[in-house]
Design an enzyme around this catalytic site. Structure first.
Site, short mmCIF file in Angstrom:
data_model
loop_
_atom_site.label_atom_id
_atom_site.label_comp_id
_atom_site.label_asym_id
_atom_site.label_seq_id
_atom_site.Cartn_x
_atom_site.Cartn_y
_atom_site.Cartn_z
N HIS A 136 0.76 -1.03 -0.23
CA HIS A 136 0.03 0.04 0.06
C HIS A 136 0.83 1.06 0.03
CE1 HIS A 136 -2.22 -3.15 2.57
NE2 HIS A 136 -3.39 -2.77 1.56
N CYS A 188 -13.17 -7.38 -2.14
CA CYS A 188 -13.36 -6.17 -3.12
C CYS A 188 -14.28 -5.35 -2.96
CB CYS A 188 -13.57 -6.69 -4.56
SG CYS A 188 -12.44 -8.01 -5.24
N CYS A 233 -14.04 -15.25 -5.64
CA CYS A 233 -13.36 -14.45 -6.15
C CYS A 233 -11.64 -14.73 -6.26
CB CYS A 233 -13.54 -13.15 -5.33
SG CYS A 233 -12.51 -11.66 -5.67
N LYS A 286 -0.79 -11.13 4.94
CA LYS A 286 -0.77 -11.39 6.60
C LYS A 286 -0.92 -12.58 6.89
CE LYS A 286 -2.64 -9.12 10.68
NZ LYS A 286 -3.94 -8.53 11.16
N1 MSP Z 1 -10.27 1.20 -0.13
C1 MSP Z 1 -10.03 0.90 -1.61
C2 MSP Z 1 -9.75 2.11 -2.42
C3 MSP Z 1 -10.77 3.22 -2.36
S1 MSP Z 1 -10.08 4.50 -3.40
C4 MSP Z 1 -11.23 5.50 -3.59
C5 MSP Z 1 -9.13 -0.17 -1.63
N2 MSP Z 1 -8.38 -0.23 -0.63
S2 MSP Z 1 -7.13 -1.10 -0.30
O1 MSP Z 1 -6.73 -1.03 1.14
O2 MSP Z 1 -7.42 -2.46 -0.48
O3 MSP Z 1 -5.82 -0.68 -1.33
C6 MSP Z 1 -5.61 0.40 -1.33
C7 MSP Z 1 -4.44 0.68 -2.46
O4 MSP Z 1 -3.07 -0.26 -2.31
C8 MSP Z 1 -5.05 0.04 -3.67
O5 MSP Z 1 -4.52 1.10 -4.67
C9 MSP Z 1 -4.27 -1.20 -3.87
O6 MSP Z 1 -4.00 -1.45 -5.36
C10 MSP Z 1 -2.99 -0.78 -3.42
N3 MSP Z 1 -2.12 -2.09 -3.06
C11 MSP Z 1 -2.56 -3.08 -2.24
N4 MSP Z 1 -1.70 -4.15 -1.86
C12 MSP Z 1 -0.66 -3.68 -2.92
C13 MSP Z 1 0.57 -4.49 -3.22
N5 MSP Z 1 1.01 -5.57 -2.97
N6 MSP Z 1 1.47 -3.58 -4.15
C14 MSP Z 1 1.07 -2.44 -4.63
N7 MSP Z 1 -0.18 -1.84 -4.23
C15 MSP Z 1 -0.96 -2.46 -3.54
O7 MSP Z 1 -8.89 -0.94 -2.39
#
Ligand code: MSP
Length: 477
Positions: free
Chosen positions: A26, A136, A151, A304
């Site tokens: 993230h 998702c 999924c 995790k």
């Molecule tokens: N809450 C939604 C986003 C809403 S935006 C209006 C969401 N949250 S998330 O926590 O699952 O992901 C947040 C961001 O982190 C997303 O852009 C997601 O693609 C990114 N990533 C989550 N894991 C990741 C990696 N391992 N590598 C790169 N980016 C990653 O989706």
């Protein structure tokens, strides 16, 4: 370079679910967006750039995580949001606002947004019968599930089969406008390779889309302004966060360049749903949705449950904030997935930071100090318009960094070829050292968006007429 059309910039990241503390995957997105926000501040002016990140706190994922932790959902969301903010702070992310979807101004804006949508006549009450993935937070068609009926992104969660009343948005009505947007606005979806993916999704045909869910099933959300028994669907709520900020800061207008950074898993929401929501109530659409791939750790998905996880602050504590930022940024805005590991990090640290940057800076400082010369302070102008920065116009931080590291290695060669330590003639030595000192001063400025603390340290060290050797910037590990 400044795009003449725009006076200001609004730059955003995805907001992270507040079900669990964020990890390095993230954080990668936040560092990438931060480097671009800092670059924009250089070219548009600090006061003309607004950078937002934050947490997405409503919906079933967050609600169930709180239930599992056996604490009230408000408290759980708050605790995770605080932890996420601390992680993001540890990486020196220069956000202007850390938004939470539980912030009062956001709840109000999301509710008004929904009310406006209902008034357009493009929202109707219906029954949704089909699949839903809580991981998702998305409605799924049968063809999107794997052979086990789950999924593919969340195989450990049971797919939900829903039959419920919702308010639907006539998404299909916007198909042609969305296609025109994607085909005609060449920067709307970047990198370009992702554009076809969205066009082929459009070709399959858009289904109308529930934008609310029954409160008795999803108790944790913003109550819709038009029906007290329904809450706003979490994605409809979360996407509006960009507009909450845009509206408050008076940025949601034609004078502002609007750029969203998101991961590939959520491109569809940003490239197809978000613009349709905006078109529906007559607001401008963003300029660019920049999509990145995923970071894997030691060849596997960051997870995790598998214990394959690193938090940003662990890397920062061990290697320092700028080394961590550099390592993530060196990969660039990854289009495909990329593997990281501590072993690779240390290799890059030693090669690029301890040797490449740290060593060259130390060599020149030493030569300058022992020469006894004074070096006139120079101002560097228009560095951001030079060729080296051109890749940043398309968000290619990796190529911009490669250009800077090429300057560093050329500089190192310049020292080796000229052998300043062997030059006896004072004017010749001064000429050579002037060039080398000024090159380092310039490189320090170029490093600002990427490794700001190191950039400031070098600028300070070389900001005097008499230059002194300093502590090693990146001690070898
Ligand atoms: N809450 C939604 C986003 C809403 S935006 C209006 C969401 N949250 S998330 O926590 O699952 O992901 C947040 C961001 O982190 C997303 O852009 C997601 O693609 C990114 N990533 C989550 N894991 C990741 C990696 N391992 N590598 C790169 N980016 C990653 O989706």
């Amino acid at each position: 370079m400044t795009d003449k059309k725009y006076k200001k910039v609004l730059i955003t990241t995805a907001i992270d679910y507040a079900n669990a503390e964020i990890h390095i995957g993230h954080a990668y997105e936040k560092v990438l967006a931060d480097a671009i926000a800092r670059y924009y501040r250089e070219i548009y002016g600090k006061e003309n750039v607004f950078f937002v990140t934050g947490t997405d706190e409503h919906g079933t994922t967050n609600y169930k995580a709180a239930q599992k932790a056996e604490i009230p959902v408000e408290q759980h969301a708050e605790e995770i949001s605080k932890k996420d903010k601390a992680q993001i702070d540890s990486l020196n992310i220069s956000y202007d606002r850390f938004i939470r979807t539980t912030d009062k101004d956001h709840e109000k804006t999301a509710s008004e947004f929904f009310a406006k949508a209902v008034k357009t006549g493009d929202v109707y009450k219906g029954t949704y019968e089909g699949f839903y993935c809580e991981g998702c937070e998305a409605y799924k068609t049968l063809s999107e599930l794997n052979e086990d009926g789950q999924c593919p992104l969340h195989t450990t969660r049971q797919i939900q089969r829903l039959e419920e009343e919702n308010y639907f948005l006539k998404w299909s009505k916007y198909t042609n406008r969305l296609r025109n947007l994607i085909e005609n606005e060449k920067d709307f979806i970047l990198p370009i390779s992702k554009r076809n993916e969205m066009l082929s999704f459009l070709k399959q045909g858009l289904m109308d889309f529930p934008i609310s869910r029954p409160k008795h099933k999803v108790p944790w959300g913003i109550t819709t302004p038009t029906d007290k028994e329904q809450v706003i669907y979490v994605w409809y709520d979360a996407l509006v966060n960009y507009y909450t900020v845009g509206k408050n800061q008076d940025l949601w207008n034609e004078e502002t360049k609007i750029v969203h950074f998101v991961g590939k898993d959520i491109l569809r929401f940003h490239a197809l749903l978000w613009p349709a929501m905006l078109m529906n109530i007559g607001l401008r659409v963003p300029d660019t949705i920049y999509t990145h791939g995923f970071i894997n750790l030691n060849g596997e998905k960051i997870s995790k449950s598998k214990g394959n996880i690193i938090r940003p602050n662990e890397l920062v504590e061990k290697y320092g904030v700028d080394a961590t930022r550099y390592y993530l940024l060196k990969h660039g805005p990854i289009t495909e997935d990329v593997d990281i590991s501590l072993g690779h990090f240390e290799e890059i640290y030693n090669a690029d930071l301890a040797n490449g940057l740290g060593n060259t800076v130390a060599r020149i400082a030493k030569l300058a100090e022992s020469s006894g010369f004074e070096f006139e302070i120079n101002e560097f102008r228009d560095l951001w318009k030079e060729e080296w920065a051109r890749p940043l116009e398309k968000y290619r931080v990796d190529l911009a960094l490669q250009n800077i590291w090429k300057m560093l290695s050329d500089l190192d060669k310049h020292i080796n070829i000229n052998e300043p330590w062997a030059i006896k003639e004072k004017s010749k030595l001064k000429e050579i050292l002037d060039f080398e000192v000024n090159s380092i001063r310039k490189i320090a400025v170029l490093l600002k968006p990427f490794i700001p603390d190191t950039s400031a340290k070098i600028s300070e060290q070389f900001g005097q007429k008499r230059i002194k050797s300093g502590e090693s910037l990146f001690p070898r590990i």
